[in-house]
Write an enzyme that holds these catalytic residues in place. Structure first.
Site, short mmCIF file in Angstrom:
data_model
loop_
_atom_site.label_atom_id
_atom_site.label_comp_id
_atom_site.label_asym_id
_atom_site.label_seq_id
_atom_site.Cartn_x
_atom_site.Cartn_y
_atom_site.Cartn_z
N HIS A 1 11.28 4.95 -0.31
CA HIS A 1 10.48 5.36 0.59
C HIS A 1 9.28 6.40 -0.11
O HIS A 1 8.09 6.59 1.04
CB HIS A 1 10.58 5.68 2.06
CG HIS A 1 11.33 7.16 2.17
ND1 HIS A 1 12.01 7.82 1.78
CD2 HIS A 1 10.11 8.56 2.49
CE1 HIS A 1 12.44 9.42 1.82
NE2 HIS A 1 11.00 9.28 2.42
C1 UD1 Z 1 7.89 11.35 5.79
C2 UD1 Z 1 8.25 12.94 5.05
C3 UD1 Z 1 9.37 12.87 4.16
C4 UD1 Z 1 10.66 12.48 4.36
C5 UD1 Z 1 10.02 11.15 4.95
C6 UD1 Z 1 11.66 10.28 5.87
C7 UD1 Z 1 6.20 14.54 5.32
C8 UD1 Z 1 5.46 14.62 4.13
N1 UD1 Z 1 6.97 13.15 5.03
O1 UD1 Z 1 7.96 10.93 5.22
O2 UD1 Z 1 9.51 13.64 3.94
O3 UD1 Z 1 11.74 11.82 3.51
O4 UD1 Z 1 9.18 11.37 6.58
O5 UD1 Z 1 11.26 9.08 6.44
O6 UD1 Z 1 6.39 14.60 5.53
N2 UD1 Z 1 5.83 4.51 10.39
C9 UD1 Z 1 5.74 3.53 11.55
N3 UD1 Z 1 7.01 4.16 12.84
C10 UD1 Z 1 7.16 5.63 12.36
C11 UD1 Z 1 6.49 6.79 11.22
C12 UD1 Z 1 5.93 6.14 10.36
O7 UD1 Z 1 5.10 3.04 10.94
O8 UD1 Z 1 7.81 6.30 13.00
C13 UD1 Z 1 4.24 4.27 9.01
C14 UD1 Z 1 3.00 4.91 9.40
O9 UD1 Z 1 2.77 3.81 8.80
C15 UD1 Z 1 2.64 6.03 8.31
C16 UD1 Z 1 4.05 5.84 6.92
O10 UD1 Z 1 4.51 5.37 7.59
O11 UD1 Z 1 1.73 5.99 8.20
C17 UD1 Z 1 4.08 6.85 6.57
O12 UD1 Z 1 4.68 8.05 7.15
P1 UD1 Z 1 4.52 9.63 7.12
O13 UD1 Z 1 5.19 10.45 8.48
O14 UD1 Z 1 3.28 9.52 7.06
O15 UD1 Z 1 5.75 9.58 6.38
P2 UD1 Z 1 7.02 9.43 5.61
O16 UD1 Z 1 6.21 8.56 4.88
O17 UD1 Z 1 7.69 8.89 7.14
#
Ligand code: UD1
Length: 390
Positions: free
Chosen positions: A217
């Site tokens: 991820h």
């Molecule tokens: C975040 C953390 C990362 C951690 C990871 C675990 C930061 C900078 N990054 O990254 O350190 O390893 O979580 O998963 O804080 N999304 C969904 N549903 C959700 C959450 C996210 O669909 O419940 C999708 C959205 O499109 C979003 C993308 O995932 O834009 C990324 O989510 P985000 O929280 O920005 O970062 P992660 O890649 O999950």
């Protein structure tokens, strides 16, 4: 400030939940118990990324959910700060406790420090020395504004000292993530049960003597179409030797679709699953021949479980998993990955040992230290108040 003032504990994203759960249990079991308010920023909000893990880890329902959701780093961080501030104002916490390195960690720490409220950082001092990783920025900044820093491995203290953090602020307590492994391992769902739920058991478990687990991820691995295409190609080659169970993070699922890469997934040998609950993932990992990942948490969990781990990154902020555990850094190099898998299949995989203080009791050590620390701060404040009044 009295000890009746709560400790505001913050969680935001998936890797926070398994770190905070043992701390909350230990704070409740401490004599006397530490009063706690649990804030969920809502950075992760899908059932699979949040509610299901709350259930598996027996986390109490949050007292506040800030519902920030997704956004750019700036928007997400700013939204957490704006929504967290009124909670802090309303409850005069004794301190705030943040875990790990996600955007919510830094955002809440910043709000607190600017109000003169002590910040406690759990899993402090880890460094990948790669400032292109958003988490590295979150780690460095959170540590700089923390008053009490709890570390999981000894190298973390060295990093903190080099950055000017006073030794008296740091305490090596072990790894709360591994407390959760201890907590969950007896109730972990058997891999067969999890795979049966997706009608995937015959394809994976019955087809061979083993299977590999994959998670990816990190933006560096999944946000660039060429990089993701190459990685999926390597995984397809691995799958020709060992069937793979791939638990897809929403970011990765979205990008595979967006870049039109689904054709690279070999359905007979690669099972795609949605993000897994904690107990399912623990069972899948425990039964795996190898785990291929770019997650920080999985590097530690596989070391605790004694399962070989190939980390698809050039660096790790958790060096002890390489020095003592089962982790091997293979980057994105096709030859390195395939040859490491071959070694594992031939029984020449890396064996490791469980690092110091990864013993299932880190949460208790944190609760005891935190209580003593808050008590001591309170005594100093009381003395200063008496002197001023005299
Ligand atoms: C975040 C953390 C990362 C951690 C990871 C675990 C930061 C900078 N990054 O990254 O350190 O390893 O979580 O998963 O804080 N999304 C969904 N549903 C959700 C959450 C996210 O669909 O419940 C999708 C959205 O499109 C979003 C993308 O995932 O834009 C990324 O989510 P985000 O929280 O920005 O970062 P992660 O890649 O999950």
């Amino acid at each position: 400030m009295s000890l009746l003032n709560p400790v505001i504990c913050v969680v935001g994203a998936r890797p926070n939940f398994m770190k905070m759960a043992p701390i909350l249990r230990a704070m409740a079991a401490h004599v006397p118990p530490l009063p706690v308010l649990l804030v969920h920023t809502g950075q992760h909000y899908d059932k699979d990324m949040s509610a299901r893990l709350f259930d598996d880890l027996k986390l109490p329902a949050p007292d506040f959910n800030l519902d920030v959701g997704s956004g750019t780093h700036a928007v997400q961080t700013a939204d957490v700060m704006r929504r967290f501030e009124p909670v802090v104002d309303a409850h005069s916490p004794a301190c705030i406790a943040v875990v790990g390195d996600v955007n919510s960690t830094l955002a809440c720490a910043l709000v607190a420090v600017k109000k003169g409220i002590p910040v406690v950082h759990i899993e402090a001092g880890l460094r990948s020395h790669d400032r292109t990783m958003p988490e590295e920025i979150n780690r460095i900044l959170t540590d700089q504004i923390s008053d009490r820093l709890y570390t999981t491995e000894r190298s973390a203290q060295d990093n903190l000292l080099l950055e000017g953090v006073p030794a008296s602020h740091i305490s090596f307590v072990g790894n709360v993530m591994i407390d959760s492994v201890f907590f969950g391992r007896t109730s972990a769902r058997r891999a067969q049960t999890t795979l049966q739920a997706y009608q995937a058991d015959t394809r994976v478990l019955n087809a061979s003597a083993g299977y590999g687990v994959v998670t990816l991820h990190r933006p560096a691995n999944v946000d660039d179409p060429d990089v993701l295409r190459a990685l999926l190609g390597v995984l397809r080659d691995v799958a020709a030797r060992l069937p793979l169970v791939f638990a897809l993070h929403p970011r990765t699922r979205h990008n595979i679709d967006r870049f039109g890469l689904m054709g690279l997934v070999e359905p007979a040998r690669m099972v795609l699953l949605p993000p897994q609950g904690y107990l399912d993932m623990l069972g899948l990992m425990a039964g795996a021949t190898v785990v291929l990942t770019d997650s920080g948490g999985l590097q530690e969990e596989t070391t605790a479980l004694g399962v070989p781990c190939l980390t698809l990154r050039e660096n790790t902020e958790r060096p002890i998993t390489v020095e003592q555990g089962t982790n091997l850094l293979v980057g994105r190099d096709r030859v390195a990955i395939l040859s490491a898998v071959q070694d594992i299949l031939a029984g020449r995989g890396k064996r490791g040992r469980v690092p110091e203080l990864w013993d299932g009791h880190a949460g208790e050590r944190i609760a005891a230290d935190l209580y003593a620390w808050l008590k001591q701060r309170q005594t100093s404040t009381d003395k200063a108040t008496t002197l001023l009044a005299a």
